[in-house]
Design a protein around this motif. Sequence first.
Motif, short mmCIF file in Angstrom:
data_model
loop_
_atom_site.label_atom_id
_atom_site.label_comp_id
_atom_site.label_asym_id
_atom_site.label_seq_id
_atom_site.Cartn_x
_atom_site.Cartn_y
_atom_site.Cartn_z
N ASP A 80 37.87 39.64 36.84
CA ASP A 80 38.95 40.94 37.27
C ASP A 80 38.24 42.13 35.92
O ASP A 80 39.55 43.11 36.11
CB ASP A 80 40.87 40.97 37.08
CG ASP A 80 40.74 39.96 35.92
OD1 ASP A 80 39.63 40.05 35.11
OD2 ASP A 80 42.26 39.18 35.97
N GLY A 100 39.89 44.22 43.46
CA GLY A 100 39.77 45.76 42.61
C GLY A 100 38.55 46.01 41.64
O GLY A 100 37.88 46.35 41.63
N PHE A 116 41.85 44.58 36.59
CA PHE A 116 42.46 44.27 37.52
C PHE A 116 43.35 43.59 37.70
O PHE A 116 43.54 42.43 38.13
CB PHE A 116 41.99 44.90 38.95
CG PHE A 116 40.95 46.49 38.37
CD1 PHE A 116 41.22 47.32 39.55
CD2 PHE A 116 39.95 46.60 37.59
CE1 PHE A 116 41.35 48.42 38.85
CE2 PHE A 116 39.39 48.07 37.50
CZ PHE A 116 40.13 48.98 38.62
N ARG A 117 44.66 43.22 39.33
CA ARG A 117 45.67 42.85 39.50
C ARG A 117 44.03 41.62 39.56
O ARG A 117 45.02 40.07 39.86
CB ARG A 117 47.13 42.93 40.41
CG ARG A 117 47.50 44.03 39.65
CD ARG A 117 49.05 44.01 40.28
NE ARG A 117 49.03 45.31 39.78
CZ ARG A 117 50.47 45.02 39.01
NH1 ARG A 117 50.32 43.65 38.90
NH2 ARG A 117 51.18 46.32 38.51
N GLU A 118 43.24 41.93 40.11
CA GLU A 118 42.67 40.73 41.29
C GLU A 118 40.93 40.88 40.87
O GLU A 118 41.16 42.45 40.82
CB GLU A 118 43.07 40.68 42.71
CG GLU A 118 44.41 40.14 42.79
CD GLU A 118 44.48 39.73 44.94
OE1 GLU A 118 43.27 40.21 45.36
OE2 GLU A 118 45.51 39.35 45.17
N HIS A 144 45.38 52.10 44.01
CA HIS A 144 44.84 51.15 45.27
C HIS A 144 43.99 50.10 44.80
O HIS A 144 44.63 49.00 45.88
CB HIS A 144 44.09 52.53 45.87
CG HIS A 144 44.31 51.37 47.55
ND1 HIS A 144 44.59 51.27 48.28
CD2 HIS A 144 42.34 51.03 47.45
CE1 HIS A 144 43.84 51.09 49.39
NE2 HIS A 144 43.49 50.95 48.81
N ASN A 145 43.19 50.25 43.98
CA ASN A 145 42.33 48.85 43.50
C ASN A 145 43.68 48.35 42.93
O ASN A 145 43.51 46.94 42.57
CB ASN A 145 41.06 49.39 43.23
CG ASN A 145 40.97 49.75 43.65
OD1 ASN A 145 40.47 49.61 45.26
ND2 ASN A 145 39.80 50.84 43.41
N GLY A 146 44.88 48.39 42.07
CA GLY A 146 45.61 48.09 41.26
C GLY A 146 45.22 47.96 40.17
O GLY A 146 45.56 46.48 39.17
N VAL A 147 45.16 48.59 38.91
CA VAL A 147 44.81 48.62 37.99
C VAL A 147 46.08 48.36 37.24
O VAL A 147 47.05 48.75 37.40
CB VAL A 147 44.18 49.79 37.05
CG1 VAL A 147 45.56 50.90 37.32
CG2 VAL A 147 43.67 49.82 36.20
N TYR A 204 36.67 49.21 42.44
CA TYR A 204 35.72 50.03 41.72
C TYR A 204 34.46 50.17 40.92
O TYR A 204 34.10 50.67 41.13
CB TYR A 204 37.08 49.67 40.70
CG TYR A 204 36.68 50.84 38.95
CD1 TYR A 204 37.14 51.76 38.68
CD2 TYR A 204 35.84 50.92 38.44
CE1 TYR A 204 36.67 52.73 37.61
CE2 TYR A 204 35.55 51.59 37.04
CZ TYR A 204 36.21 52.25 36.78
OH TYR A 204 35.57 53.24 36.35
#
Length: 280
Positions: free
Chosen positions: A251, A200, A195-197, A169-172, A204
């Motif tokens: 990130d 994220g 993460f992507r941003e 969900h956080n874009g790892v 976390y």
Amino acid sequence: MEYEESGAPSGRPGAPGAPEASEASRAPIDGRTTDGRTGGRSDRGAGGRSRVRATTVVIAVAAVLGTAVGTAVGYTVQAGREPAPLPALSAPGLAYPPKPLPGAVSRPPLKAAEDRRVTTEGDLPRLLLPKPGKTAGRGALMIRDGWLPPVRYAERFGDPQHVFTGLLHNGVRRIAHRAWIDSGGRFVEVSLLQFREHLGATAYTSGFREDLNELNDGHPLRGTGDGKYYVMGPGDWADGHSASAVGYVGDIAVHIEVESESPVPAAFIRDLAERQLERL
């Protein structure tokens, strides 16, 4: 002359003394005469409708032909013209401003060592803390250094499914991992989660801190906005003594776990976390 009982003439046709029927009274009511011809009707209505339909067809055909001929003529004229040159795809220079603004300072581009994106977008495992001089052999750890799949990372927690879902969900993007056993028998695990941003990494870190804050308030870490480290006793987080540290830079989130049979000094986990954050 014959009379009815009333004394009036009978009026029957053909009877003596009865008046002769007129031509109009002898004409059939359907409009036909005795010789079979129609009386009073004309064929002019049918012929008029046929002429209207013919005129409509002629107009429609003329419109279609006019459109087709006009299109063909237009294409022919356009094909005979000289092609117009297209504008340049790129301008040789900026049109505005024509001159540098007063007081503008031009900065040279960053060097590779100064650009954090160059560092973090490269080989992420190289940013992990190096192992100390005296450590246990790799065969004693059952975990290899380098890349760690998110599902394997989630298996280290009590609710793997919840952790794995949170990572996605956080874009790892990727996780680098290193583990060792130092000379004091302490088991150390260091993980870098990119993460992507940066949001994220922030989410976390915040979620991890909320779970650990239920055990104790922890202590702030230098080098990160809201990073903390925690020291726990037996049964708080693991079966034995343990310590945790979590924080982020950009990130990338940092997660360090230490497990030991003896109490873990606060300075030990703090030093590990701060040195790892400096490498980012």
